[in-house]
Design a protein around this motif. Structure first.
Motif, PDB file in Angstrom:
ATOM      1  N   GLY A  88     -15.721   2.125 -21.017  1.00 48.01           N
ATOM      2  CA  GLY A  88     -15.006   2.442 -19.787  1.00 48.01           C
ATOM      3  C   GLY A  88     -14.416   1.196 -19.158  1.00 48.01           C
ATOM      4  N   LEU A  89     -13.559   1.424 -18.182  1.00 46.49           N
ATOM      5  CA  LEU A  89     -12.997   0.334 -17.392  1.00 46.49           C
ATOM      6  C   LEU A  89     -12.317   0.913 -16.162  1.00 46.49           C
ATOM      7  CD1 LEU A  89      -9.695   0.529 -17.895  1.00 46.49           C
ATOM      8  CD2 LEU A  89     -10.258  -0.687 -19.969  1.00 46.49           C
ATOM      9  N   ALA A  90     -12.028   0.056 -15.226  1.00 46.18           N
ATOM     10  CA  ALA A  90     -11.223   0.425 -14.064  1.00 46.18           C
ATOM     11  C   ALA A  90      -9.894  -0.289 -14.221  1.00 46.18           C
ATOM     12  CB  ALA A  90     -11.909  -0.016 -12.772  1.00 46.18           C
ATOM     13  N   SER A  91      -8.806   0.422 -13.950  1.00 49.52           N
ATOM     14  CA  SER A  91      -7.506  -0.204 -14.151  1.00 49.52           C
ATOM     15  C   SER A  91      -6.696  -0.182 -12.866  1.00 49.52           C
ATOM     16  CB  SER A  91      -6.791   0.495 -15.301  1.00 49.52           C
ATOM     17  OG  SER A  91      -5.694   1.226 -14.912  1.00 49.52           O
ATOM     18  N   THR A  92      -5.782  -1.117 -12.790  1.00 51.50           N
ATOM     19  CA  THR A  92      -4.815  -1.142 -11.699  1.00 51.50           C
ATOM     20  C   THR A  92      -3.532  -0.506 -12.214  1.00 51.50           C
ATOM     21  OG1 THR A  92      -3.912  -3.273 -12.369  1.00 51.50           O
ATOM     22  CG2 THR A  92      -5.797  -3.315 -10.841  1.00 51.50           C
ATOM     23  N   PRO A  93      -2.630  -0.119 -11.329  1.00 52.81           N
ATOM     24  CA  PRO A  93      -1.346   0.406 -11.812  1.00 52.81           C
ATOM     25  C   PRO A  93      -0.627  -0.574 -12.749  1.00 52.81           C
ATOM     26  CG  PRO A  93      -1.598   0.923  -9.491  1.00 52.81           C
ATOM     27  CD  PRO A  93      -2.751   0.006  -9.859  1.00 52.81           C
ATOM     28  N   ALA A  94      -0.737  -1.858 -12.488  1.00 56.14           N
ATOM     29  CA  ALA A  94      -0.059  -2.857 -13.324  1.00 56.14           C
ATOM     30  C   ALA A  94      -0.660  -2.956 -14.728  1.00 56.14           C
ATOM     31  CB  ALA A  94      -0.111  -4.222 -12.642  1.00 56.14           C
ATOM     32  N   SER A  95      -1.946  -2.633 -14.874  1.00 57.04           N
ATOM     33  CA  SER A  95      -2.590  -2.773 -16.187  1.00 57.04           C
ATOM     34  C   SER A  95      -2.757  -1.447 -16.931  1.00 57.04           C
ATOM     35  CB  SER A  95      -3.956  -3.445 -16.028  1.00 57.04           C
ATOM     36  OG  SER A  95      -4.810  -2.630 -15.247  1.00 57.04           O
ATOM     37  N   GLU A  96      -2.382  -0.352 -16.309  1.00 55.56           N
ATOM     38  CA  GLU A  96      -2.604   0.958 -16.932  1.00 55.56           C
ATOM     39  C   GLU A  96      -1.915   1.092 -18.286  1.00 55.56           C
ATOM     40  OE1 GLU A  96      -2.084   5.687 -15.982  1.00 55.56           O
ATOM     41  OE2 GLU A  96      -2.085   4.274 -14.320  1.00 55.56           O
ATOM     42  N   ALA A  97      -0.688   0.645 -18.419  1.00 52.53           N
ATOM     43  CA  ALA A  97       0.032   0.761 -19.696  1.00 52.53           C
ATOM     44  C   ALA A  97      -0.682  -0.026 -20.802  1.00 52.53           C
ATOM     45  CB  ALA A  97       1.470   0.286 -19.542  1.00 52.53           C
ATOM     46  N   LEU A  98      -1.189  -1.193 -20.479  1.00 55.90           N
ATOM     47  CA  LEU A  98      -1.927  -1.993 -21.452  1.00 55.90           C
ATOM     48  C   LEU A  98      -3.113  -1.202 -21.986  1.00 55.90           C
ATOM     49  CD1 LEU A  98      -3.168  -4.563 -22.853  1.00 55.90           C
ATOM     50  CD2 LEU A  98      -4.178  -5.064 -20.627  1.00 55.90           C
ATOM     51  N   TYR A  99      -3.914  -0.642 -21.075  1.00 56.21           N
ATOM     52  CA  TYR A  99      -5.117   0.061 -21.508  1.00 56.21           C
ATOM     53  C   TYR A  99      -4.785   1.353 -22.249  1.00 56.21           C
ATOM     54  CZ  TYR A  99      -7.397  -3.399 -18.625  1.00 56.21           C
ATOM     55  OH  TYR A  99      -7.829  -4.583 -18.097  1.00 56.21           O
ATOM     56  N   ARG A 100      -3.770   2.061 -21.817  1.00 59.12           N
ATOM     57  CA  ARG A 100      -3.348   3.269 -22.546  1.00 59.12           C
ATOM     58  C   ARG A 100      -2.918   2.908 -23.967  1.00 59.12           C
ATOM     59  NH1 ARG A 100      -3.519   7.814 -19.820  1.00 59.12           N
ATOM     60  NH2 ARG A 100      -3.346   7.798 -17.562  1.00 59.12           N
ATOM     61  N   SER A 101      -2.235   1.769 -24.138  1.00 54.91           N
ATOM     62  CA  SER A 101      -1.803   1.361 -25.475  1.00 54.91           C
ATOM     63  C   SER A 101      -2.986   1.050 -26.386  1.00 54.91           C
ATOM     64  CB  SER A 101      -0.877   0.142 -25.392  1.00 54.91           C
ATOM     65  OG  SER A 101      -1.606  -1.049 -25.141  1.00 54.91           O
ATOM     66  N   LEU A 102      -4.150   0.789 -25.797  1.00 65.90           N
ATOM     67  CA  LEU A 102      -5.361   0.501 -26.564  1.00 65.90           C
ATOM     68  C   LEU A 102      -6.255   1.732 -26.730  1.00 65.90           C
ATOM     69  CD1 LEU A 102      -6.175  -2.983 -25.020  1.00 65.90           C
ATOM     70  CD2 LEU A 102      -5.190  -2.504 -27.265  1.00 65.90           C
ATOM     71  N   GLY A 103      -5.762   2.898 -26.291  1.00 65.72           N
ATOM     72  CA  GLY A 103      -6.498   4.136 -26.504  1.00 65.72           C
ATOM     73  C   GLY A 103      -7.301   4.644 -25.327  1.00 65.72           C
ATOM     74  N   PHE A 104      -7.258   3.964 -24.202  1.00 62.05           N
ATOM     75  CA  PHE A 104      -7.975   4.443 -23.022  1.00 62.05           C
ATOM     76  C   PHE A 104      -7.194   5.581 -22.382  1.00 62.05           C
ATOM     77  CE2 PHE A 104      -9.749   0.267 -23.598  1.00 62.05           C
ATOM     78  CZ  PHE A 104     -11.076   0.421 -23.238  1.00 62.05           C
ATOM     79  N   GLU A 105      -7.920   6.500 -21.754  1.00 62.17           N
ATOM     80  CA  GLU A 105      -7.285   7.613 -21.058  1.00 62.17           C
ATOM     81  C   GLU A 105      -7.973   7.813 -19.712  1.00 62.17           C
ATOM     82  OE1 GLU A 105      -9.672  11.231 -23.224  1.00 62.17           O
ATOM     83  OE2 GLU A 105      -8.023  10.304 -24.315  1.00 62.17           O
ATOM     84  N   SER A 106      -7.290   8.470 -18.807  1.00 64.49           N
ATOM     85  CA  SER A 106      -7.847   8.727 -17.474  1.00 64.49           C
ATOM     86  C   SER A 106      -9.094   9.587 -17.593  1.00 64.49           C
ATOM     87  CB  SER A 106      -6.820   9.432 -16.593  1.00 64.49           C
ATOM     88  OG  SER A 106      -5.711   8.597 -16.386  1.00 64.49           O
ATOM     89  N   TYR A 107     -10.047   9.324 -16.715  1.00 64.91           N
ATOM     90  CA  TYR A 107     -11.311  10.045 -16.697  1.00 64.91           C
ATOM     91  C   TYR A 107     -11.625  10.333 -15.241  1.00 64.91           C
ATOM     92  CZ  TYR A 107     -16.218  11.096 -17.663  1.00 64.91           C
ATOM     93  OH  TYR A 107     -17.433  11.704 -17.766  1.00 64.91           O
ATOM     94  N   LEU A 108     -11.398  11.549 -14.836  1.00 61.44           N
ATOM     95  CA  LEU A 108     -11.466  11.882 -13.414  1.00 61.44           C
ATOM     96  C   LEU A 108     -12.801  12.470 -12.960  1.00 61.44           C
ATOM     97  CD1 LEU A 108      -7.905  13.443 -13.130  1.00 61.44           C
ATOM     98  CD2 LEU A 108      -8.618  11.118 -12.600  1.00 61.44           C
ATOM     99  N   ALA A 109     -13.759  12.622 -13.840  1.00 66.29           N
ATOM    100  CA  ALA A 109     -14.991  13.312 -13.487  1.00 66.29           C
ATOM    101  C   ALA A 109     -16.026  12.429 -12.808  1.00 66.29           C
ATOM    102  CB  ALA A 109     -15.605  13.938 -14.744  1.00 66.29           C
ATOM    103  N   GLU A 110     -15.747  11.178 -12.608  1.00 66.37           N
ATOM    104  CA  GLU A 110     -16.741  10.269 -12.054  1.00 66.37           C
ATOM    105  C   GLU A 110     -16.728  10.268 -10.525  1.00 66.37           C
ATOM    106  OE1 GLU A 110     -17.512   5.574 -12.400  1.00 66.37           O
ATOM    107  OE2 GLU A 110     -17.374   6.680 -14.280  1.00 66.37           O
ATOM    108  N   MET A 111     -17.900  10.163  -9.952  1.00 65.44           N
ATOM    109  CA  MET A 111     -18.059  10.044  -8.497  1.00 65.44           C
ATOM    110  C   MET A 111     -18.973   8.853  -8.222  1.00 65.44           C
ATOM    111  SD  MET A 111     -18.619  14.068  -7.570  1.00 65.44           S
ATOM    112  CE  MET A 111     -18.612  13.846  -5.805  1.00 65.44           C
ATOM    113  N   VAL A 112     -18.949   8.346  -7.015  1.00 64.47           N
ATOM    114  CA  VAL A 112     -19.766   7.200  -6.638  1.00 64.47           C
ATOM    115  C   VAL A 112     -20.443   7.480  -5.311  1.00 64.47           C
ATOM    116  CG1 VAL A 112     -19.697   4.770  -5.962  1.00 64.47           C
ATOM    117  CG2 VAL A 112     -18.283   5.556  -7.835  1.00 64.47           C
ATOM    118  N   ARG A 113     -21.686   7.043  -5.184  1.00 67.92           N
ATOM    119  CA  ARG A 113     -22.390   7.079  -3.892  1.00 67.92           C
ATOM    120  C   ARG A 113     -22.822   5.648  -3.596  1.00 67.92           C
ATOM    121  NH1 ARG A 113     -28.335   8.458  -2.395  1.00 67.92           N
ATOM    122  NH2 ARG A 113     -28.131   8.725  -0.148  1.00 67.92           N
ATOM    123  N   ARG A 114     -22.444   5.179  -2.427  1.00 64.96           N
ATOM    124  CA  ARG A 114     -22.817   3.815  -2.021  1.00 64.96           C
ATOM    125  C   ARG A 114     -23.617   3.896  -0.731  1.00 64.96           C
ATOM    126  NH1 ARG A 114     -17.073   2.257  -3.466  1.00 64.96           N
ATOM    127  NH2 ARG A 114     -17.326   1.284  -5.501  1.00 64.96           N
TER     128      ARG A 114
END
Length: 116
Positions: A88-114
């Motif tokens: 996994g990773l967190a991406s910025t809009p500027a780096s999204e194309a880089l990560y998609r080109s390496l096979g990463f895809e959006s994963y929307l099922a995650e939640m966080v509690r702080r």
């Protein structure tokens, strides 16, 4: 030493963090890291280990030369060598194309509690 630097030093010693740097003329121009996580097996992945790509950066004057891509590809190859299939990773809009080109895809099922 700040908390993150102190933690990172221990993670490197424990072998749970792999960090890579690119240099030019004895100067660091880019870096990327991978945190190895004891996650536990899941229905879709029996390997108890996962990884998270972190700390990817390139000096502004060296961007758009494929350096970050090369560093992340190296980390992905290392993960594959030790059998890690889920990364996994967190991406910025500027780096999204880089990560998609390496096979990463959006994963929307995650939640966080702080808690503060």
């Amino acid at each position: 030493m700040d908390a993150y630097a102190q933690w990172l030093k221990g993670a490197i010693v424990r072998g749970s963090y792999i960090g890579l740097f690119a240099e030019s003329r004895n100067e660091v121009i880019a870096g990327a890291g991978m945190l190895l996580l004891q996650w536990g097996p899941t229905r879709g992945d029996s390997n108890p280990m996962r990884a998270r790509i972190v700390n990817v950066w390139t000096r502004p004057d060296w961007r758009r030369n494929g350096i970050a891509t090369d560093l992340v590809q190296n980390l992905l190859a290392q993960a594959e060598m030790i059998g890690i299939r889920t990364i996994g990773l967190a991406s910025t809009p500027a780096s999204e194309a880089l990560y998609r080109s390496l096979g990463f895809e959006s994963y929307l099922a995650e939640m966080v509690r702080r808690r503060r």
